[in-house]
Design a protein around this motif. Sequence first.
Motif, PDB file in Angstrom:
ATOM      1  N   LEU A  38      11.510 -16.395  19.199  1.00 29.04           N
ATOM      2  CA  LEU A  38      11.059 -17.488  18.344  1.00 29.04           C
ATOM      3  C   LEU A  38       9.657 -17.952  18.724  1.00 29.04           C
ATOM      4  O   LEU A  38       8.844 -18.277  17.848  1.00 29.04           O
ATOM      5  CB  LEU A  38      12.033 -18.671  18.455  1.00 29.04           C
ATOM      6  N   LEU A  39       9.355 -17.962  20.011  1.00 27.41           N
ATOM      7  CA  LEU A  39       8.156 -18.629  20.512  1.00 27.41           C
ATOM      8  C   LEU A  39       7.000 -17.695  20.845  1.00 27.41           C
ATOM      9  O   LEU A  39       5.913 -18.161  21.178  1.00 27.41           O
ATOM     10  CB  LEU A  39       8.513 -19.438  21.774  1.00 27.41           C
ATOM     11  N   GLU A  40       7.187 -16.403  20.730  1.00 29.26           N
ATOM     12  CA  GLU A  40       6.136 -15.483  21.159  1.00 29.26           C
ATOM     13  C   GLU A  40       5.007 -15.360  20.133  1.00 29.26           C
ATOM     14  O   GLU A  40       5.203 -15.544  18.938  1.00 29.26           O
ATOM     15  CB  GLU A  40       6.724 -14.108  21.467  1.00 29.26           C
ATOM     16  N   ASN A  41       3.806 -15.085  20.658  1.00 30.03           N
ATOM     17  CA  ASN A  41       2.608 -14.810  19.869  1.00 30.03           C
ATOM     18  C   ASN A  41       2.236 -15.940  18.905  1.00 30.03           C
ATOM     19  O   ASN A  41       1.920 -15.710  17.742  1.00 30.03           O
ATOM     20  CB  ASN A  41       2.768 -13.503  19.087  1.00 30.03           C
ATOM     21  N   LYS A  42       2.233 -17.175  19.410  1.00 27.92           N
ATOM     22  CA  LYS A  42       1.804 -18.316  18.611  1.00 27.92           C
ATOM     23  C   LYS A  42       0.354 -18.678  18.943  1.00 27.92           C
ATOM     24  O   LYS A  42      -0.205 -18.244  19.940  1.00 27.92           O
ATOM     25  CB  LYS A  42       2.724 -19.514  18.848  1.00 27.92           C
ATOM     26  N   ASN A  43      -0.264 -19.486  18.079  1.00 25.58           N
ATOM     27  CA  ASN A  43      -1.689 -19.798  18.214  1.00 25.58           C
ATOM     28  C   ASN A  43      -2.000 -20.709  19.399  1.00 25.58           C
ATOM     29  O   ASN A  43      -2.954 -20.488  20.134  1.00 25.58           O
ATOM     30  CB  ASN A  43      -2.223 -20.468  16.950  1.00 25.58           C
ATOM     31  N   ILE A  44      -1.196 -21.757  19.562  1.00 26.37           N
ATOM     32  CA  ILE A  44      -1.429 -22.751  20.615  1.00 26.37           C
ATOM     33  C   ILE A  44      -0.132 -22.969  21.390  1.00 26.37           C
ATOM     34  O   ILE A  44       0.939 -23.113  20.786  1.00 26.37           O
ATOM     35  CB  ILE A  44      -1.896 -24.101  20.032  1.00 26.37           C
ATOM     36  N   TYR A  45      -0.244 -23.003  22.713  1.00 26.27           N
ATOM     37  CA  TYR A  45       0.884 -23.364  23.565  1.00 26.27           C
ATOM     38  C   TYR A  45       0.533 -24.630  24.347  1.00 26.27           C
ATOM     39  O   TYR A  45      -0.442 -24.641  25.100  1.00 26.27           O
ATOM     40  CB  TYR A  45       1.222 -22.244  24.547  1.00 26.27           C
TER      41      TYR A  45
END
Length: 262
Positions: free
Chosen positions: A150-157
């Motif tokens: 669900l959380l992989e390869n997102k723009n901002i962490y």
Amino acid sequence: MKIKVLASGSKGNCSLIETASTRFLIDIGITYQRLKKELEKMNLTIDDIDALLLTHAHNDHTSGLKVLLKHSNFKIYANKDILKELTIDIDKERLELYDSLIYLNNSTEITVFKTSHDAKGSVGFLVTENNNSLVYITDTGYLNRKYFPLLENKNIYYIESNHDEKMLMDGPYPYYLKQRIISDEGHLSNETTSKYLKRLVGNATKYVILAHLSEHNNREDLAYEATRLALKDRSNIKILVAKQNESLEEIEVFYDKVNMCR
């Protein structure tokens, strides 16, 4: 999509998120006066805010709620367990109970996922709109592997990097408190956070914001260096460290079909 971290740390946490369709706060662990001043710096007022989302009920995330309720009219989003922990009553007409999904102004989708902290109902958020994405993780002892897809390869962490393990164990805290912090219901260490980020970030990732640093058991340079080393092959990612007593620079990403995520 934009994020402006107004405060981050054990004495208070609050962030402002802006998408194409809405502006909302995540947590309100600062005073109303400080919130008002920070908004004024951005030429905003409290009337420009559409909602407040709560991650959990601990005081450093909710201490400003009582006064904020008196000076605002927007909706407050929480789950049933968080409500049970709050010592403040929220009028039913202002309350929105969330479960797994939140929609703000139709186009901003917020996926809710559980975090592991010693506060009932504690959660993190994945904010998405128009192919822009922000992961918001604070106050957790670990991150369940089932959420990795669900959380992989997102723009901002925005992710907690609470303590340096050596500083914590060699420091002045009593043994029981050290055990709480390093437990599965405590906080993420610099090392653990860096390992999670190495697993999660991808080509779409532009920013990492390290958050909720301990005043006594961490240093900015230690948190930064742990993540920098883990992401040394990702030179396109900018790493920032959120602060307790001053706001962080505004971070923005946007998507278009020609340039993809910029």
